[in-house]
Design a protein around this motif. Sequence first.
Motif, mmCIF file in Angstrom:
data_model
loop_
_atom_site.group_PDB
_atom_site.id
_atom_site.type_symbol
_atom_site.label_atom_id
_atom_site.label_comp_id
_atom_site.label_asym_id
_atom_site.label_seq_id
_atom_site.Cartn_x
_atom_site.Cartn_y
_atom_site.Cartn_z
ATOM 1 N N ALA A 35 1.089 -1.352 -0.239
ATOM 2 C CA ALA A 35 -0.407 0.124 -0.122
ATOM 3 C C ALA A 35 0.933 0.921 -0.521
ATOM 4 O O ALA A 35 -0.017 2.308 -0.792
ATOM 5 N N GLU A 36 1.919 0.978 1.121
ATOM 6 C CA GLU A 36 2.869 2.482 0.803
ATOM 7 C C GLU A 36 2.881 2.780 -0.703
ATOM 8 O O GLU A 36 3.709 3.817 -1.141
ATOM 9 N N GLY A 37 3.723 1.894 -2.047
ATOM 10 C CA GLY A 37 4.018 2.133 -2.879
ATOM 11 C C GLY A 37 5.232 2.867 -3.206
ATOM 12 O O GLY A 37 5.176 2.766 -4.075
ATOM 13 N N VAL A 38 6.310 2.709 -2.349
ATOM 14 C CA VAL A 38 7.472 3.607 -2.948
ATOM 15 C C VAL A 38 8.601 2.537 -2.387
ATOM 16 O O VAL A 38 8.559 1.718 -1.015
ATOM 17 N N ASP A 39 9.814 2.562 -3.277
ATOM 18 C CA ASP A 39 10.667 1.624 -3.058
ATOM 19 C C ASP A 39 11.594 2.733 -2.096
ATOM 20 O O ASP A 39 12.243 3.650 -2.061
ATOM 21 N N PRO A 40 12.438 1.416 -0.650
ATOM 22 C CA PRO A 40 13.028 2.222 0.135
ATOM 23 C C PRO A 40 14.422 2.098 -0.437
ATOM 24 O O PRO A 40 14.917 3.391 -0.518
ATOM 25 N N ARG A 41 14.832 1.656 -1.280
ATOM 26 C CA ARG A 41 16.052 2.017 -2.129
ATOM 27 C C ARG A 41 16.073 4.104 -2.938
ATOM 28 O O ARG A 41 17.086 4.260 -2.878
ATOM 29 N N THR A 42 15.092 3.207 -3.540
ATOM 30 C CA THR A 42 15.483 4.927 -4.222
ATOM 31 C C THR A 42 14.448 5.942 -3.674
ATOM 32 O O THR A 42 14.396 7.374 -4.632
ATOM 33 N N GLY A 43 13.512 5.668 -2.604
ATOM 34 C CA GLY A 43 12.443 6.635 -2.649
ATOM 35 C C GLY A 43 11.738 7.137 -3.445
ATOM 36 O O GLY A 43 10.629 8.217 -3.407
ATOM 37 N N ARG A 44 11.318 6.082 -4.942
ATOM 38 C CA ARG A 44 10.020 6.574 -5.699
ATOM 39 C C ARG A 44 9.298 5.034 -6.101
ATOM 40 O O ARG A 44 9.565 4.158 -5.011
ATOM 41 N N PRO A 45 8.238 5.219 -6.993
ATOM 42 C CA PRO A 45 7.354 4.324 -6.557
ATOM 43 C C PRO A 45 8.000 3.226 -7.441
ATOM 44 O O PRO A 45 8.794 3.815 -7.893
ATOM 45 N N PHE A 46 7.282 2.001 -6.754
ATOM 46 C CA PHE A 46 7.959 0.524 -7.334
ATOM 47 C C PHE A 46 7.748 0.816 -9.363
ATOM 48 O O PHE A 46 7.011 0.862 -9.543
ATOM 49 N N SER A 47 8.442 0.310 -9.922
ATOM 50 C CA SER A 47 8.572 1.102 -11.051
ATOM 51 C C SER A 47 7.598 -0.444 -12.188
ATOM 52 O O SER A 47 7.269 -0.467 -12.961
ATOM 53 N N SER A 48 8.141 -1.490 -11.296
ATOM 54 C CA SER A 48 6.771 -3.017 -11.591
ATOM 55 C C SER A 48 6.828 -3.442 -10.160
ATOM 56 O O SER A 48 7.600 -3.127 -9.189
ATOM 57 N N VAL A 49 5.431 -4.876 -10.885
ATOM 58 C CA VAL A 49 5.708 -5.177 -9.832
ATOM 59 C C VAL A 49 6.340 -6.613 -9.251
ATOM 60 O O VAL A 49 6.823 -6.762 -8.209
ATOM 61 N N ASP A 50 7.505 -7.067 -10.298
ATOM 62 C CA ASP A 50 8.435 -8.034 -9.901
ATOM 63 C C ASP A 50 9.555 -7.084 -9.206
ATOM 64 O O ASP A 50 9.699 -7.757 -7.912
#
Length: 481
Positions: A35-50
Motif C-alpha cells: 500500500a505504501e508503493g514506494v521503493d525504500p532503496r530509491t524513494g520512488r514508486p516501484f517501477s514494476s510488480v517484479d
Amino acid sequence: MAIILTMRSVLINDVESAANRAVTQEIDEFATFAAEGVDPRTGRPFSSVDDLLELYLSRQHPDEGEAIIGLGEGTPLYSDNTRLSTPDGVQYQLAHDAATLQQIVDDPASTGVLETEHGPLRWGKLQINTGTGEPGHFVVAEFVTNSMDSVDQLIRMTVVVALGGLLLTAGISYVAAGRILAPVRQVGRAASSISESDLSVRVPVRTRDDLGELAQSFNNMLDRIEGAYNAQRRFVDDASHELRTPITVIRGHLELLSEDPGERATTLAIVDRELGRMSRIVTDLLMLAKAERPDFLIKEETDLAEMMLSIDSTVQALDDRPWLLMEVAEGRAEVDAQRLTQVMLQYATNAVQYSPAGAPVRFGSTVVRGDDGEGHLLRLWLADSGPGISEEDMPRVFERFNRADASTAHAHGVGLGLSIVRAIADAHDGRAWVESAFGQGSTFGVDVPIDLRDTESAAPAAESTSPHRAALRGLRTGEDR
C-alpha cells in the motif's frame, strides 16, 4: 479411547487454526507494504510488480511448511520452507508446481484449501497492481502435513504411555488388592472348611485395620456358634445318657408286668418313681440349656436383707432341723433374687440329703470386697455337717452329672443341681465355690459382683411394716426367731 480421540481432534484443529492465522498474517503484512508503493532503496514508486515482489520476498523468512510466492511478469519469485519431497525423493517446491499455482490464481476466492499429493494445502492470495504493467499475485501457502504427522506421533506416544501406565497401574492394583483381600479370602477358606463336627477353625488376625476387625468378628461369631453347638451336643449327650437308665428300668418292669394286683401295684410304683426322675432330669437339663440365653436372668433392684430373710423362711420348711441364719447382708443391688434363692435352696436340699437327721445347718449372706480390692461381692453361703467331699472329687463338684463316690453319701440324685448353681453364678458374672474336708462337712457358696446401694433409699414405711425387717431387727438384738 474417547479422551485420545478428543485430544487428537483438538490438536488437529489447533494446527489448522495456526496455519490459517499464519496465512492471514503474511497477507496482511504484504498488503501494508504494498500500500505504501514506494521503493525504500530509491524513494520512488516501484517501477514494476517484479521489483515490489523481489524486495519484499528478499526480507522474508517463512515458517516450517510455509511457502511465499510472488507471481509477476517473469519467473515466479519465492521464499520456500516446505521441506517436502516427491515419492521419488526429489525436493518439492510449490513455486515450481505451475498447475497448482494456476489453480490457486484462477480460484475466485482469496483463501482456500487444496488437497494435494503432499496433503492439505491452506492458501491465501492478494492481487498486486502498481499501475505500471500487468497485475501480479502474492500467494502464501501452508502445508500442514508435517504438523499433522507430529500430532499423530504425539497421539501414538500418548497411547503407548497410557497403555503402559494402565498396565503398570493394573499390576500394582492387582498386587495391592491381593494383599488387601487376603484376610477376606482367609475368611472364605475358614468358612468353607467348617464342618458339622469341627468348628475349631479360626482366621489368623495379623492387622488392626478394618479387615482385621472383620476377621476378629468372624472368629468371635465362630466362638459363639461353637459354644452353642457344644452346649447343644452336651445337652443331647447328657439327656441320652441319663434317660437311658430309667427308660430301661420302666421297659423291663412293664415287660414283666404280672396279673397279680400286689405285684402290679409295686411295678407301677417303680414306674411312677422312674417317670418322676425322668421329669426332674428333663427339667434340670432345660434349665441348664436356658442358662446360656441372654434372658436367663431378670435383674431387679433388690433389698439384700429382705431376700436373705425370705430364703430363711423358705428353707425352714425343707426339714425339721435347726436352720441357723448367721449373718445377713444389707443394702440394695440389682440381682435376680429368684435365681439366687434357687441357689440357696439347692444347697439346702443337698444339706438335708447328705447331713445326719437333725444336724444343724448354718447359712448366711455378707458383702465383701472384690479380689482386686475394688467393687463389692455379695456372698451367699451354707455349711452342712455331712461327710464332706474327697480331694479328688472337689474339682468336679459343679460338673454335670457328677456324683461322688457312694462312700460319701453323694451317690443318689442325677448330679445336675450344682451344675445349675454354677450356671446361675456364671450368669451373674460370679462364681460358685465349695470348701470341704473329707469327713468334716462342706461349705458351699456363690460370690456375685454387685453395685451396692445404701438401704436408706428405701421407704421408711416399708422398713416398719415388713415382717422380714422385723425378723432382721430381732436377729440384730438377739431375739429368738
